[in-house]
Design a protein around this motif. Structure first.
Motif, PDB file in Angstrom:
ATOM      1  N   TYR A   1       0.820  -1.229   0.000  1.00 22.81           N
ATOM      2  CA  TYR A   1       0.000   0.000   0.000  1.00 22.81           C
ATOM      3  C   TYR A   1       0.848   1.272   0.000  1.00 22.81           C
ATOM      4  O   TYR A   1       0.348   2.347  -0.301  1.00 22.81           O
ATOM      5  CB  TYR A   1      -0.993  -0.021   1.170  1.00 22.81           C
ATOM      6  CG  TYR A   1      -2.136  -0.963   0.904  1.00 22.81           C
ATOM      7  CD1 TYR A   1      -3.100  -0.631  -0.049  1.00 22.81           C
ATOM      8  CD2 TYR A   1      -2.241  -2.185   1.557  1.00 22.81           C
ATOM      9  CE1 TYR A   1      -4.141  -1.514  -0.330  1.00 22.81           C
ATOM     10  CE2 TYR A   1      -3.269  -3.060   1.286  1.00 22.81           C
ATOM     11  CZ  TYR A   1      -4.224  -2.725   0.341  1.00 22.81           C
ATOM     12  OH  TYR A   1      -5.240  -3.577   0.049  1.00 22.81           O
ATOM     13  N   ALA A  42      -5.495   4.776  -3.267  1.00 22.55           N
ATOM     14  CA  ALA A  42      -6.062   4.785  -1.921  1.00 22.55           C
ATOM     15  C   ALA A  42      -7.510   4.289  -1.992  1.00 22.55           C
ATOM     16  O   ALA A  42      -8.113   4.258  -3.065  1.00 22.55           O
ATOM     17  CB  ALA A  42      -6.027   6.199  -1.357  1.00 22.55           C
ATOM     18  N   GLY A  43      -8.044   3.889  -0.842  1.00 18.05           N
ATOM     19  CA  GLY A  43      -9.438   3.444  -0.794  1.00 18.05           C
ATOM     20  C   GLY A  43     -10.372   4.593  -1.117  1.00 18.05           C
ATOM     21  O   GLY A  43     -10.057   5.747  -0.850  1.00 18.05           O
ATOM     22  N   ASP A  83     -14.156   1.025   2.117  1.00 17.87           N
ATOM     23  CA  ASP A  83     -13.489   0.419   0.966  1.00 17.87           C
ATOM     24  C   ASP A  83     -12.029   0.091   1.321  1.00 17.87           C
ATOM     25  O   ASP A  83     -11.508  -0.976   1.012  1.00 17.87           O
ATOM     26  CB  ASP A  83     -13.550   1.394  -0.218  1.00 17.87           C
ATOM     27  CG  ASP A  83     -12.872   0.830  -1.465  1.00 17.87           C
ATOM     28  OD1 ASP A  83     -13.230  -0.286  -1.873  1.00 17.87           O
ATOM     29  OD2 ASP A  83     -11.980   1.495  -2.019  1.00 17.87           O
ATOM     30  N   ASP A  84     -11.407   1.026   2.001  1.00 11.19           N
ATOM     31  CA  ASP A  84     -10.011   0.854   2.399  1.00 11.19           C
ATOM     32  C   ASP A  84      -9.871  -0.340   3.345  1.00 11.19           C
ATOM     33  O   ASP A  84      -8.988  -1.187   3.172  1.00 11.19           O
ATOM     34  CB  ASP A  84      -9.532   2.133   3.086  1.00 11.19           C
ATOM     35  CG  ASP A  84      -8.037   2.098   3.351  1.00 11.19           C
ATOM     36  OD1 ASP A  84      -7.281   2.034   2.365  1.00 11.19           O
ATOM     37  OD2 ASP A  84      -7.642   2.086   4.544  1.00 11.19           O
ATOM     38  N   ARG A  85     -10.762  -0.420   4.323  1.00  9.23           N
ATOM     39  CA  ARG A  85     -10.704  -1.517   5.300  1.00  9.23           C
ATOM     40  C   ARG A  85     -10.937  -2.859   4.630  1.00  9.23           C
ATOM     41  O   ARG A  85     -10.273  -3.850   4.916  1.00  9.23           O
ATOM     42  CB  ARG A  85     -11.763  -1.304   6.390  1.00  9.23           C
ATOM     43  CG  ARG A  85     -11.365  -0.299   7.432  1.00  9.23           C
ATOM     44  CD  ARG A  85     -12.182  -0.457   8.689  1.00  9.23           C
ATOM     45  NE  ARG A  85     -13.615  -0.476   8.428  1.00  9.23           N
ATOM     46  CZ  ARG A  85     -14.518   0.183   9.154  1.00  9.23           C
ATOM     47  NH1 ARG A  85     -14.130   0.915  10.185  1.00  9.23           N
ATOM     48  NH2 ARG A  85     -15.794   0.105   8.881  1.00  9.23           N
ATOM     49  N   ASP A 134     -13.338   4.968   3.868  1.00  7.00           N
ATOM     50  CA  ASP A 134     -12.804   4.129   4.945  1.00  7.00           C
ATOM     51  C   ASP A 134     -13.226   2.671   4.800  1.00  7.00           C
ATOM     52  O   ASP A 134     -12.427   1.746   4.984  1.00  7.00           O
ATOM     53  CB  ASP A 134     -13.281   4.641   6.306  1.00  7.00           C
ATOM     54  CG  ASP A 134     -12.387   5.776   6.802  1.00  7.00           C
ATOM     55  OD1 ASP A 134     -11.411   6.102   6.083  1.00  7.00           O
ATOM     56  OD2 ASP A 134     -12.677   6.322   7.894  1.00  7.00           O
ATOM     57  N   ARG A 144     -10.474  -3.642   1.413  1.00 10.80           N
ATOM     58  CA  ARG A 144      -9.329  -4.017   0.568  1.00 10.80           C
ATOM     59  C   ARG A 144      -8.163  -4.511   1.400  1.00 10.80           C
ATOM     60  O   ARG A 144      -7.532  -5.513   1.080  1.00 10.80           O
ATOM     61  CB  ARG A 144      -8.905  -2.824  -0.284  1.00 10.80           C
ATOM     62  CG  ARG A 144      -9.729  -2.708  -1.570  1.00 10.80           C
ATOM     63  CD  ARG A 144      -9.369  -1.482  -2.363  1.00 10.80           C
ATOM     64  NE  ARG A 144      -7.928  -1.393  -2.644  1.00 10.80           N
ATOM     65  CZ  ARG A 144      -7.332  -0.284  -3.046  1.00 10.80           C
ATOM     66  NH1 ARG A 144      -8.016   0.824  -3.212  1.00 10.80           N
ATOM     67  NH2 ARG A 144      -6.041  -0.277  -3.285  1.00 10.80           N
ATOM     68  N   ARG A 145      -7.877  -3.792   2.458  1.00 12.51           N
ATOM     69  CA  ARG A 145      -6.744  -4.199   3.303  1.00 12.51           C
ATOM     70  C   ARG A 145      -7.007  -5.550   3.978  1.00 12.51           C
ATOM     71  O   ARG A 145      -6.111  -6.383   4.081  1.00 12.51           O
ATOM     72  CB  ARG A 145      -6.443  -3.123   4.352  1.00 12.51           C
ATOM     73  CG  ARG A 145      -5.715  -1.939   3.762  1.00 12.51           C
ATOM     74  CD  ARG A 145      -5.494  -0.811   4.767  1.00 12.51           C
ATOM     75  NE  ARG A 145      -4.822   0.308   4.113  1.00 12.51           N
ATOM     76  CZ  ARG A 145      -3.487   0.465   4.089  1.00 12.51           C
ATOM     77  NH1 ARG A 145      -2.711  -0.412   4.689  1.00 12.51           N
ATOM     78  NH2 ARG A 145      -2.952   1.488   3.463  1.00 12.51           N
TER      79      ARG A 145
END
Lengths: 298, 294
Positions: B113, B120-121, B126-128, B124, B130-131
């Motif tokens: 990342y 970036a996501g 989407d980011d969580r 939040d 994906r991670r």
């Protein structure tokens, strides 16, 4: 007489290994003076063959040749086993054979062959895709059991097959002993009362029902072992016409179990207490089945 | 039945249809693992141990099936993973006395990342997501690396509830060579865990995918597993129509949500579909058992 049930775990498609195991168990049973040794359905080939079915198929003659030359015992030995049969017309069948070994002869004799009539093709099963349905239902004369019937797994879920064998004989006196061989993947694990599975409980009910209503001794042999996602149940058993369990094999584990049985004693006692002649209605049943079969648009 | 299992039935009001004979299930799954591993020429299992109940149950079953010395646990925390999860996983290792290794996945996830080309996501959530998926897939690559190194098969830990809801990462935690748990609902896994002697803290804590701090499955799914499983067993195992479930008192929103999820996540339960071109296509008219060919 002494009956031995071979509740084994055949290797899938490993015919050479499976045949070696058969020869070993046949030799041991013969040496021990066993009269009848019964293996489960498809004991020579394993169950979940799918596209491997045609490769492992063999003629009955070839199979008999592969099972010849076993060190003889003092008296004859009868053996029931299952395999994929390649017919003269090059079709595959899920077949069971009843063979007889005589001390003076290297090659066993074919006493009876049954090709599985009812091929489960629903839910988890897909048998009709790979093998053809048998077209005959016949009782036969066993040298040690008298008039007997031999059915394979799903055949036993169709009461008409058992009825047919029960009236197939002179004077409509059919089988006194029902040999059933099966491969039943365990399923239904919600019985919290006993160490059992739903499918095995159904088999137990069926065996007792047939034993009682047809007045026969039921010899039932299941396999164990694992093939892909199937975990075979075991639980082979022998049930008398009065519902007594003479032999009960464990679940899931291999077991070679023997029992001395006076089949004559059990059958006579049952006939004396319940002398129903199932054959009396054969002509009525046949007439009605013909009528039903001919009425295409009901 | 085992006292711990009976206590669980009473404490969690587990419906009779979701109760299992844990002794029978243990016997079957131990046979399944032993047979399906050794038959194809292996003798060992490698399993990712998260500290949660599913991986603990798979791990205990493997240790019984193949022996502790042939069951390798891999603990793969990320820097935000809870210490309690790691402690719970270690409690299993201490109990079963198997080889284990701790591989921290923080650096390899963060390095990805940190690259400028990785977007970036969108937000939040989407980011969580994906991670979380990335972590699950990093863990998968580590398990398969150990699989090669140890000559061991990767043991699955996905249960029937999450497989049916699609609540798992495709090619991540859903990846395995064989899965003993895929026909047991979460509620049933808990009974098996109690039977197998899995440490009590693992049974007591709320289930979590541990994708981000403070996450629990039940808050994310919106319903407790007992309610979800009660709907699933009726829909799937008993083949009852959704309307029937609502008529007999199941929460209508839950029934609709579950029905929709099961349908929409079917792709996750299948191998990639192969366009048929030839006369004999893999998995359509080329049909062999897994055990074929060995």
């Amino acid at each position: 007489m002494k009956i031995t049930l071979a509740q084994i775990a055949p290797g899938l498609g490993r015919v050479e290994e499976n045949l070696a195991r058969h020869r070993e168990l046949i030799a041991a049973a013969w040496a021990e003076g066993v009269d009848l040794l019964v293996f489960p359905e498809l004991s020579v080939t394993g169950y979940l063959l799918r596209d491997d079915t045609a490769r492992v198929a063999r003629s009955t003659e070839q199979l008999i040749g592969e099972l010849r030359g076993i060190a003889p015992g003092d008296k004859p030995l009868d053996v029931v086993l299952g395999f994929i049969e390649l017919s003269a017309g090059r079709q595959c069948y899920n077949a069971a054979v009843y063979l007889r070994y005589e001390p003076g002869q290297a090659t066993p004799v074919l006493v009876h062959r049954h090709r599985k009539v009812h091929l489960p093709t629903y839910g988890m099963f897909d048998e009709r895709r790979y093998v053809n349905p048998g077209q005959r239902l016949a009782a036969f004369d066993s040298p040690v059991l008298g008039r007997a019937g031999l059915l394979v797994c799903e055949d036993l879920w169709h009461p008409a097959t058992v009825y047919t064998l029960s009236v197939d004989g002179p004077g409509f006196e059919g089988m006194g002993v029902l040999l059933g061989i099966a491969n039943s993947p365990a399923r239904g694990v919600d019985n919290t009362e006993g160490f059992t599975t739903a499918n095995l409980e159904t088999w137990r009910r069926l065996n007792r029902l047939y034993a009682e209503i047809f007045g026969v001794l039921v010899v039932h042999v299941q396999r164990v072992g694992v093939e892909d996602q199937y975990i075979f149940t075991g639980g082979s058993e022998i049930v008398t016409p009065s519902g007594d369990t003479l032999l009960a094999a464990p679940l899931f584990d291999e077991a070679i179990l023997s029992v001395e049985i006076d089949t004559e004693l059990w059958l006579r006692a049952h006939r004396a207490s319940s002398p129903r002649a199932l054959g009396e209605s054969v002509h009525v049943v046949r007439r009605e089945l013909e009528r039903i079969g001919s009425e295409v648009y009901r | 039945m085992n006292d711990r299992v009976e206590a669980l039935w009473a404490a969690e009001s587990i419906r009779p249809e979701l109760r299992i004979n844990t002794a029978v299930v243990e016997k079957m799954l131990v046979a399944f693992i032993a047979d399906e591993v050794t038959k194809v020429g292996f003798g060992k299992i490698v399993v990712g141990l998260s500290g949660g109940i599913d991986s603990a149950v798979s791990y205990y079953l493997a240790a019984k099936a193949l022996g502790p010395e042939n069951t390798h646990a891999v603990l793969m925390p990320y820097r935000t993973s809870s210490q309690a999860s790691l402690d719970d996983a270690m409690a299993c290792v201490d109990d079963c006395h198997t080889p284990h290794v701790v591989v921290d996945i923080s650096d390899q996830v963060d390095a990805y990342y940190a690259q400028a080309v990785v977007p970036a996501g969108r937000d939040d959530a989407d980011d969580r997501l994906r991670r979380g998926n990335k972590m699950a897939r990093e863990r998968m690559t580590i398990l398969y690396d150990f699989s090669q190194h140890l000559n061991a098969l990767v043991l699955g830990t996905s249960n029937k509830t999450e497989l049916l809801l699609g609540y798992g990462t495709l090619h991540g935690d859903m990846a395995s060579a064989l899965n003993p748990l895929g026909d047991l609902y979460k509620t049933q896994i808990r009974q098996l865990a109690a039977h197998l002697g899995v440490p009590q803290p693992i049974l007591d804590k709320p289930p979590t995918a541990d994708l981000f701090v403070g996450q629990t499955d039940e808050s994310q799914l919106g319903y407790p597993y007992t309610a979800i499983d009660a709907v699933l067993i009726e829909l799937i195992d008993h083949r009852r129509p959704a309307e029937h479930l609502v008529a007999v008192g199941h929460d209508e929103a839950l029934v609709q949500r579950v029905s929709r999820l099961v349908g929409r996540t079917q792709f996750k339960r299948r191998l990639p579909v192969i366009a048929k071109l030839s006369e004999r296509t893999i998995d359509r008219d080329f049909r062999y058992s897994r055990d074929w060919g060995y």
